[in-house]
Motif scaffolding. Structure first.
Motif, short mmCIF file in Angstrom:
data_model
loop_
_atom_site.label_atom_id
_atom_site.label_comp_id
_atom_site.label_asym_id
_atom_site.label_seq_id
_atom_site.Cartn_x
_atom_site.Cartn_y
_atom_site.Cartn_z
N ALA A 82 -3.84 2.48 -8.34
CA ALA A 82 -2.42 2.60 -8.67
C ALA A 82 -2.24 3.53 -9.87
N CYS A 83 -1.09 4.22 -9.89
CA CYS A 83 -0.75 5.12 -10.99
C CYS A 83 0.22 4.41 -11.92
N PHE A 84 -0.18 4.26 -13.21
CA PHE A 84 0.67 3.63 -14.22
C PHE A 84 1.08 4.62 -15.31
N GLU A 85 1.02 5.90 -15.02
CA GLU A 85 1.30 6.91 -16.03
C GLU A 85 2.71 6.73 -16.62
N ASN A 86 2.76 6.58 -17.94
CA ASN A 86 4.02 6.42 -18.68
C ASN A 86 4.81 5.19 -18.27
N ALA A 87 4.17 4.21 -17.67
CA ALA A 87 4.85 2.97 -17.31
C ALA A 87 4.92 2.04 -18.52
N ASN A 88 6.03 1.32 -18.66
CA ASN A 88 6.19 0.32 -19.73
C ASN A 88 5.59 -0.99 -19.24
N TYR A 116 0.83 -1.20 0.00
CA TYR A 116 0.00 0.00 0.00
C TYR A 116 0.87 1.26 0.00
N ASP A 117 0.55 2.19 -0.93
CA ASP A 117 1.20 3.50 -0.99
C ASP A 117 2.70 3.43 -1.26
N ALA A 118 3.21 2.29 -1.70
CA ALA A 118 4.63 2.21 -2.05
C ALA A 118 4.88 3.01 -3.33
N ASN A 119 6.08 3.59 -3.43
CA ASN A 119 6.45 4.42 -4.58
C ASN A 119 7.50 3.71 -5.41
N PHE A 120 7.08 3.21 -6.60
CA PHE A 120 7.99 2.56 -7.53
C PHE A 120 8.23 3.44 -8.77
N SER A 121 7.95 4.72 -8.68
CA SER A 121 8.09 5.60 -9.84
C SER A 121 9.53 5.60 -10.34
N GLY A 122 9.68 5.49 -11.65
CA GLY A 122 11.01 5.52 -12.26
C GLY A 122 11.85 4.29 -12.02
N CYS A 123 11.30 3.24 -11.44
CA CYS A 123 12.07 2.03 -11.13
C CYS A 123 12.18 1.11 -12.35
N ASP A 124 13.28 0.38 -12.43
CA ASP A 124 13.42 -0.68 -13.42
C ASP A 124 12.96 -1.97 -12.77
N LEU A 125 11.76 -2.41 -13.14
CA LEU A 125 11.13 -3.58 -12.53
C LEU A 125 10.97 -4.72 -13.53
N GLN A 126 11.89 -4.81 -14.47
CA GLN A 126 11.81 -5.88 -15.47
C GLN A 126 11.81 -7.24 -14.78
N GLY A 184 -2.57 5.13 -3.18
CA GLY A 184 -2.38 4.08 -4.16
C GLY A 184 -0.91 3.87 -4.47
N VAL A 185 -0.59 2.73 -5.08
CA VAL A 185 0.79 2.40 -5.44
C VAL A 185 1.18 3.23 -6.66
N ASN A 186 2.41 3.74 -6.68
CA ASN A 186 2.87 4.63 -7.75
C ASN A 186 3.88 3.91 -8.64
N PHE A 187 3.47 3.65 -9.91
CA PHE A 187 4.36 3.05 -10.90
C PHE A 187 4.66 4.04 -12.03
N ALA A 188 4.48 5.33 -11.80
CA ALA A 188 4.68 6.32 -12.86
C ALA A 188 6.09 6.22 -13.44
N GLY A 189 6.18 6.06 -14.75
CA GLY A 189 7.47 6.01 -15.42
C GLY A 189 8.29 4.76 -15.14
N ALA A 190 7.69 3.75 -14.51
CA ALA A 190 8.43 2.52 -14.18
C ALA A 190 8.49 1.59 -15.40
N ASN A 191 9.49 0.72 -15.39
CA ASN A 191 9.62 -0.30 -16.42
C ASN A 191 9.13 -1.63 -15.84
#
Length: 386
Positions: free
Chosen positions: A334-340, A279-289, A313-320
């Motif tokens: 969750a936020c998936f803005e610009n996520a791959n 919950y509420d974790a921030n993964f923005s800009g992370c490489d999560l391949q 919500g969980v943040n995946f903005a700009g994450a891979n």
């Protein structure tokens, strides 16, 4: 049990409980909306800037030592006047023993309105259920459930903390080597929402500590930029720790508590976070391949052990998230803005509850379970790619 006691229990169960849950949902929606449109940021940054200007003036005059704590509080006593007030205070390293007052107080009107509406609702139902239930019961519940609103204050400050630490006025403030922003109730329980330690992190010691699985809690740590790759840290409790720009590839954090952890801009290829609480974790800009999030929980707001989880919500903005496993992952809001999302595996029935672009929907491998419990790809354009 007397008739009055029976009525009281009925009222608490059938009326108060449902309205408390509604309050949690309503506040969650308002906080997310106001944060996204920027109004929440302006509302909280302005008094913080004023506090920083006060600190600068006091320090220039030699009346304030380096700041070790900024304490953000909500003031329960003002609820009697139908107001939700918050205070910002600056302390040196003696904390409450620092008698050189430096404070800003401001009102949060929209939060006051929701708390007042909640009180009016439970008071009206009290009269309908049994007018002999004492009026004081409604006020007692209000004072207890104010802690719910207080939880949102803590979450707001946590979400704002990085902006506070980066603002120009704050950068002019002289602060101690160990600096913390804390949030909670006034002169009562509070928790760290931002920690700055001016000392290098011993990555080897952190790695050993996490792998020891000695039952320690690793909450509120400042581990930014640490290299912990390849470690077995299963079932760790890292709630609200800062791990920004860290190396966490090939780590096992399965079944871990990662509530509010800031992983932003970290290397996290092949990390295992299956069945973790995110919950509420921030993964923005992370490489999560290739990351594994199967059955991780981070969706609708809930109260767990007295804490509201899932406000933003969980943040995946700009994450891979290429080839990530998101099967049965609860990521409502969750936020998936610009996520791959290329090749990410997601259960098809979850498609309606996630906020995804049309391009992301085409990138995803939509899956379902067959009769044998195996995952198979859905061959239907409505869900994703052929």
């Amino acid at each position: 049990m007397t008739l009055q006691q029976q009525s009281l229990q009925l009222w608490l169960k059938q009326e108060v409980e449902s309205r408390r849950e509604a309050l949690i949902r309503q506040l969650g929606t308002v906080v997310r909306t106001r944060f996204q449109d920027g109004s929440l940021i302006d509302e909280w940054m302005e008094p913080f800037r004023r506090l920083c200007v006060k600190i600068q003036a006091m320090q220039s005059a030699g009346n304030k030592r380096p700041i070790a704590f900024v304490h953000v509080s909500w003031l329960r006593s003002w609820l009697r006047q139908g107001k939700m007030l918050c205070s910002l205070e600056a302390y040196d390293d003696t904390w409450y023993l620092d008698r050189t007052s430096c404070m800003e107080i401001f009102e949060v009107p929209w939060l006051s309105d929701h708390v007042t509406t909640y009180y009016q609702a439970i008071e009206s139902t009290r009269k309908l259920v049994d007018k002999n239930i004492p009026h004081t019961e409604s006020f007692r519940i209000l004072m207890e459930d104010a802690a719910v609103a207080g939880q949102y204050v803590v979450h707001i400050v946590r979400a704002m903390a990085s902006r506070m630490a980066a603002c120009a006025e704050f950068q002019q403030v002289r602060r101690a080597d160990d600096f913390r922003i804390r949030a909670g109730e006034y002169m009562d329980l509070s928790e760290d929402v931002w920690v700055e330690l001016n000392e290098p992190v011993d990555a080897a010691a952190v790695h050993q500590w996490l792998e020891s699985k000695d039952g320690s809690l690793y909450r509120y740590q400042d581990w930014r930029g640490v290299h912990l790759g390849g470690g077995d840290y299963e079932s760790s409790d890292l709630a609200y720790t800062h791990l920004t720009s860290s190396h966490l590839s090939n780590c096992c954090f399965r079944k871990s508590i990662c509530v509010g952890v800031d992983f932003s801009n970290s290397r996290m290829q092949q990390i295992d976070l299956a069945q973790s609480v995110i919950y509420d974790a921030n993964f923005s800009g992370c490489d999560l391949q290739g990351a594994n999030f199967q059955e991780a929980a981070g969706g609708e707001p809930i109260i767990l052990e007295g804490q509201v989880l899932g406000v933003f919500g969980v943040n995946f903005a700009g994450a891979n998230l290429q080839n990530a496993n998101l099967l049965f992952t609860d990521l409502t809001h969750a936020c998936f803005e610009n996520a791959n999302m290329n090749g990410a595996k997601v259960i098809a029935s979850q498609s309606a509850s996630w906020s995804l672009s049309e391009e992301q929907k085409q990138q995803i491998m939509w899956m379902e379970e067959d009769e044998q419990g195996n995952f198979v790809q859905v061959r239907h354009l409505e869900y994703g790619r052929e």
